[in-house]
Design a protein around this motif. Sequence first.
Motif, short mmCIF file in Angstrom:
data_model
loop_
_atom_site.label_atom_id
_atom_site.label_comp_id
_atom_site.label_asym_id
_atom_site.label_seq_id
_atom_site.Cartn_x
_atom_site.Cartn_y
_atom_site.Cartn_z
N ILE A 118 7.72 -5.56 7.76
CA ILE A 118 8.72 -5.24 8.79
C ILE A 118 8.04 -4.86 10.11
O ILE A 118 8.45 -5.30 11.19
CB ILE A 118 9.69 -4.13 8.31
N LEU A 119 6.99 -4.05 10.02
CA LEU A 119 6.27 -3.65 11.24
C LEU A 119 5.67 -4.88 11.95
O LEU A 119 5.71 -4.98 13.18
CB LEU A 119 5.16 -2.64 10.90
N LYS A 120 5.16 -5.81 11.16
CA LYS A 120 4.59 -7.04 11.72
C LYS A 120 5.67 -7.83 12.46
O LYS A 120 5.46 -8.32 13.57
CB LYS A 120 4.00 -7.87 10.58
N LYS A 121 6.85 -7.93 11.84
CA LYS A 121 7.98 -8.64 12.46
C LYS A 121 8.42 -7.95 13.75
O LYS A 121 8.73 -8.61 14.74
CB LYS A 121 9.16 -8.73 11.50
N MET A 122 8.46 -6.61 13.72
CA MET A 122 8.87 -5.87 14.92
C MET A 122 7.88 -6.06 16.05
O MET A 122 8.26 -6.24 17.20
CB MET A 122 9.06 -4.38 14.60
N ASN A 123 6.59 -6.03 15.72
CA ASN A 123 5.56 -6.23 16.74
C ASN A 123 5.64 -7.63 17.34
O ASN A 123 5.53 -7.81 18.55
CB ASN A 123 4.16 -5.97 16.16
N LYS A 124 5.87 -8.62 16.48
CA LYS A 124 5.99 -10.00 16.94
C LYS A 124 7.20 -10.14 17.87
O LYS A 124 7.13 -10.76 18.92
CB LYS A 124 6.12 -10.93 15.74
N ARG A 125 8.31 -9.54 17.46
CA ARG A 125 9.53 -9.60 18.27
C ARG A 125 9.33 -8.91 19.61
O ARG A 125 9.75 -9.40 20.65
CB ARG A 125 10.69 -8.94 17.50
N SER A 126 8.65 -7.77 19.57
CA SER A 126 8.38 -7.01 20.80
C SER A 126 7.52 -7.83 21.77
O SER A 126 7.78 -7.86 22.97
CB SER A 126 7.68 -5.70 20.43
N LYS A 127 6.51 -8.51 21.24
CA LYS A 127 5.65 -9.36 22.08
C LYS A 127 6.44 -10.52 22.68
O LYS A 127 6.25 -10.88 23.83
CB LYS A 127 4.47 -9.89 21.27
N THR A 128 7.33 -11.11 21.89
CA THR A 128 8.15 -12.23 22.36
C THR A 128 9.05 -11.77 23.50
O THR A 128 9.17 -12.45 24.52
CB THR A 128 9.01 -12.80 21.21
N ILE A 129 9.67 -10.62 23.33
CA ILE A 129 10.56 -10.08 24.37
C ILE A 129 9.78 -9.79 25.64
O ILE A 129 10.19 -10.13 26.75
CB ILE A 129 11.31 -8.81 23.88
N THR A 130 8.59 -9.18 25.49
CA THR A 130 7.75 -8.86 26.64
C THR A 130 7.34 -10.13 27.39
O THR A 130 7.39 -10.17 28.62
CB THR A 130 6.49 -8.07 26.19
N SER A 131 6.94 -11.17 26.66
CA SER A 131 6.48 -12.39 27.31
C SER A 131 7.61 -13.13 28.02
O SER A 131 7.40 -13.76 29.04
CB SER A 131 5.80 -13.33 26.29
#
Length: 197
Positions: free
Chosen positions: A181-194
Amino acid sequence: MTTDQLYNELNYVNHSREKRLKYATLIIENPRLTRKLLDILFKVDDKISPRAAWILEFTCSANIEIIIPHLDVFTEQFHKVHLDSAIRPVAKICELITKSYYSNNNTFIKTALKPHHKERIIETCFDYMINDEKVAAKAYSMTTLFLLGNDYDWVHPELKLILERDYQTQSAAFKARAKHILKKMNKRSKTITSTQN
């Protein structure tokens, strides 16, 4: 079948897949029994309550739409469930509802699940995360909260805090799901930032 008759039938339910499937099929073939099953589930101090939860979980796994007419009742009451053997299937039902809502399939649950239902699910799943619940309830809650975090910006930061705080003290099963779940959240956060840059 009356509520009392269904209650008596649930005396024959055990952990076997065969028994759970038999009674889940009964509910699917007689959807009007769903409300009666919920009434039994919400007799939260009764030893039959977990059996009703097991059957509802199997029923929802086979046909999630059976819960739709009962979302108000389910989300108003499920936070009262406190027996360990009933909490796990209730948490699983929340996960099933949420996964169905966010799936690419055109399910009726997309229009039926209202913000107040989601908010009740979020509240109870966070309770499962911070209380001394079994790992299965926490694992289902993690997934549910991760998905609902798509609609509620504050959910992911809160969930991340809990997962990071509890990571070292929890079981291997908790750690495996938390890491995922943490990995998914980090990936989602990076996508939103980019996309914002």
